[in-house]
Write a protein that holds these residues in place. Structure first.
Motif, short mmCIF file in Angstrom:
data_model
loop_
_atom_site.label_atom_id
_atom_site.label_comp_id
_atom_site.label_asym_id
_atom_site.label_seq_id
_atom_site.Cartn_x
_atom_site.Cartn_y
_atom_site.Cartn_z
N ILE A 1 0.87 -1.17 0.00
CA ILE A 1 0.06 -0.08 -0.07
C ILE A 1 1.09 1.22 0.03
CG2 ILE A 1 -1.71 1.19 1.22
CD1 ILE A 1 -2.72 -1.34 0.19
N TYR A 2 0.29 2.11 -0.92
CA TYR A 2 1.10 3.60 -0.69
C TYR A 2 0.13 4.46 -0.81
CZ TYR A 2 4.03 7.47 -1.75
OH TYR A 2 5.19 8.68 -1.51
N ASP A 3 -0.29 5.33 0.03
CA ASP A 3 -1.44 6.17 0.32
C ASP A 3 -0.81 7.59 0.83
OD1 ASP A 3 -0.84 5.78 2.99
OD2 ASP A 3 -3.01 5.23 3.56
N ASP A 4 0.35 7.91 0.46
CA ASP A 4 0.88 9.30 0.92
C ASP A 4 0.97 9.92 -0.56
OD1 ASP A 4 1.95 11.12 2.17
OD2 ASP A 4 4.36 10.47 1.99
N VAL A 5 -0.47 10.40 -0.84
CA VAL A 5 -0.70 11.06 -2.09
C VAL A 5 -1.37 12.32 -1.52
CG1 VAL A 5 -1.46 11.09 -4.34
CG2 VAL A 5 -0.47 9.22 -3.57
N SER A 6 -1.07 13.45 -2.00
CA SER A 6 -1.82 14.88 -1.83
C SER A 6 -2.55 15.05 -3.00
CB SER A 6 -0.78 15.94 -1.73
OG SER A 6 0.46 15.55 -0.75
N PRO A 7 -3.54 16.11 -2.71
CA PRO A 7 -4.55 16.35 -3.74
C PRO A 7 -3.79 16.93 -5.15
CG PRO A 7 -5.30 17.18 -1.47
CD PRO A 7 -3.64 16.73 -1.32
N ASN A 8 -2.64 17.82 -4.86
CA ASN A 8 -1.73 17.85 -5.85
C ASN A 8 -0.46 17.27 -5.79
OD1 ASN A 8 -3.56 19.77 -7.63
ND2 ASN A 8 -3.21 21.33 -5.58
N PRO A 9 -0.30 15.92 -6.22
CA PRO A 9 0.81 15.14 -6.11
C PRO A 9 2.35 15.68 -6.23
CG PRO A 9 -0.07 14.45 -7.97
CD PRO A 9 -1.08 15.56 -7.40
N ARG A 10 2.97 15.60 -5.01
CA ARG A 10 4.42 16.39 -5.02
C ARG A 10 5.29 15.40 -5.63
NH1 ARG A 10 0.25 19.03 -2.58
NH2 ARG A 10 1.06 20.40 -1.07
N SER A 11 6.34 15.91 -6.26
CA SER A 11 7.54 15.15 -6.66
C SER A 11 8.30 14.35 -5.68
CB SER A 11 8.53 16.24 -7.35
OG SER A 11 9.07 17.00 -6.23
N THR A 12 8.37 14.81 -4.37
CA THR A 12 8.90 13.81 -3.14
C THR A 12 7.93 12.93 -3.06
OG1 THR A 12 7.72 15.46 -1.68
CG2 THR A 12 10.05 15.94 -2.23
N ILE B 1 2.54 16.88 -11.93
CA ILE B 1 2.98 16.58 -10.94
C ILE B 1 3.61 18.02 -10.38
CG2 ILE B 1 4.98 15.48 -9.43
CD1 ILE B 1 2.93 13.40 -10.59
N THR B 2 3.56 18.33 -8.97
CA THR B 2 4.02 19.55 -8.57
C THR B 2 5.48 19.33 -8.08
OG1 THR B 2 1.99 19.99 -7.45
CG2 THR B 2 3.61 21.07 -6.51
N ASP B 3 6.20 20.66 -8.52
CA ASP B 3 7.59 20.66 -8.08
C ASP B 3 7.51 21.59 -6.83
OD1 ASP B 3 10.20 21.39 -7.58
OD2 ASP B 3 10.62 22.00 -9.59
N GLU B 4 7.68 20.91 -5.65
CA GLU B 4 7.34 21.91 -4.40
C GLU B 4 8.36 22.74 -4.24
OE1 GLU B 4 7.67 17.75 -2.73
OE2 GLU B 4 7.90 18.44 -4.70
N GLN B 5 9.59 22.64 -4.66
CA GLN B 5 10.80 23.27 -4.54
C GLN B 5 10.36 24.78 -5.17
OE1 GLN B 5 13.51 22.92 -2.31
NE2 GLN B 5 12.30 21.31 -1.61
N LYS B 6 10.09 24.56 -6.43
CA LYS B 6 9.79 25.71 -7.03
C LYS B 6 8.50 26.41 -7.18
CE LYS B 6 13.54 25.17 -10.42
NZ LYS B 6 14.05 24.87 -11.83
#
Length: 396
Positions: free
Chosen positions: A79-90, A167-172
């Protein structure tokens, strides 16, 4: 059939046909199709499944039901459920690491666009052993991803039938697109029953995302007779049934029609691409973590007004579908915008980006990012950064 709709199709199929390709996954559509998941995993020789979802989908019971189905068939499930509404690159990178550590051989993504985009990107990263940031752009995925099966639980994103992963690049603080035929799922199980747990607000925003897909793919400069057919049918279904699904969310017939419209719109935009609405919405989502469907709903009428002079015949056909009558040949965008506003008003979507937290000071950065978005390339009217700034200001 609507006269404007019929005439538009006839006009499009006359004359020469430009060279176009059309890609789609294997699609299994219908109530209860999710129950076939183990059968299709086995058909792809999967044994150790990486199940990508989010906590909300587990809470609603859909992901857990899929997990039980797989385990009852003797399959291993991670299981992998660590997903945000706007999924992050990390999140993608953590998922790819977990996928490799557990020796998984197939991905099942259950959820909305976020879970499916994250799952698709995880597969590409795992196969190419690279940062997800290196996959940005068109045809930058060198090696095919692991087999992936999608089960959408919203009627809007169409990530389950598209060549896109966002995908969201959270750094930028920006969203970026991975566009490749390797992003097409191998199989999608489209089960409208999974959408009955959506709130009216989510029904409205995801449905407006689908309508934007239909509008933008139809006027795209990469459209074709194939994509136009799907875009027009999607518009017809969504205009009629999305407000009904919002008002009466337990009616499965309305849910079926909206899901079908979403699928048609997805097939259209996956092959014709999108335009300025999505370029601007991606920028908003990356910078402010704004809900994607709501961004599209706020921006669509403004971009229609901007684009109208470059595709008036096509916009009149869309207007004819919304009005259920033949529009005036010399009509401008006002009537179409009026109909779009009526539709969003019916579903409680208040106009104004300021209601979503957008401020004047954000507009310059938002416009610079939107200008670099690949969706802008297929917009029917070229747009400068200054044009985009003006549209953001107008939408505040």
């Amino acid at each position: 059939m609507n006269g404007a709709y019929t005439n538009g199709v006839n006009n499009m199929v006359s004359g020469s046909l430009p060279l176009r390709k059309f890609l789609a996954p294997e699609i299994i559509l219908g109530d209860g199709s999710r129950s076939l998941i183990a059968q299709y995993v086995l058909s792809l020789s999967g044994r150790n499944v990486f199940l990508v979802s989010d906590p909300g989908i587990f809470k609603a019971g859909w992901a857990e039901e899929v997990e039980d189905n797989l385990k009852n068939a003797g399959l291993d499930v991670v299981i992998y459920d660590d997903v945000s509404p706007n999924p992050r690159s990390t999140e993608v990178m953590r998922g790819a690491e977990l996928y490799a550590e557990n020796g998984c051989d197939l991905i099942v993504a259950v959820g909305g666009g976020s879970s499916m985009d994250c799952g698709k990107a995880i597969g590409a990263v795992a196969s190419n052993r690279c940062s997800v940031l290196e996959l940005e752009g068109v045809d930058e995925v060198a090696l095919p991803a692991s087999p992936i099966i999608c089960i959408p639980t919203t009627a809007g994103s169409s990530a389950d039938v598209s060549q896109f992963a966002i995908i969201t690049d959270e750094q930028k603080k920006r969203k970026f697109a991975i566009i490749s035929k390797t992003m097409l799922p191998d199989i999608t199980l489209i089960d409208p029953e999974t959408t009955v747990t959506m709130s009216p607000e989510l029904t409205a925003s995801t449905g407006m995302d689908a309508l934007c897909h239909a509008f933008e793919s139809y006027v795209s400069n990469a459209s074709s007779v194939m994509t136009d057919m799907f875009a027009l049918e999607a518009t017809k279904l969504l205009v009629e049934y999305l407000p009904k699904a919002y008002t009466d969310p337990d009616d499965i017939m309305f849910r079926n029609k909206v899901m079908l419209g979403s699928m048609y719109a997805g097939l259209a935009f996956s092959n014709a691409s999108l335009g300025l609405v999505h370029a601007m919405a991606h920028s908003l989502g990356g910078y402010l973590d704004s809900p994607h469907g709501e961004c599209n709903a706020q921006l669509l009428e403004h971009v229609v007004a901007f684009n109208y002079s470059r595709a008036p015949d096509k916009y009149r056909i869309l207007e004819g579908i919304m009005y259920e009558k033949t529009p005036q040949k010399k009509s401008g965008p006002d009537d179409l915008i009026h109909e779009l506003r009526n539709m969003t008003d019916q579903m409680g979507i208040k106009p104004g980006l300021s209601n979503m937290g957008v401020k004047e000071k954000d507009i310059k950065y938002l416009s610079e990012n939107a200008f670099l978005d690949p969706c802008l390339a297929t917009n029917p009217r070229p747009a400068t950064i200054e044009d985009i700034e003006g549209l953001y200001h107008g939408a505040l």
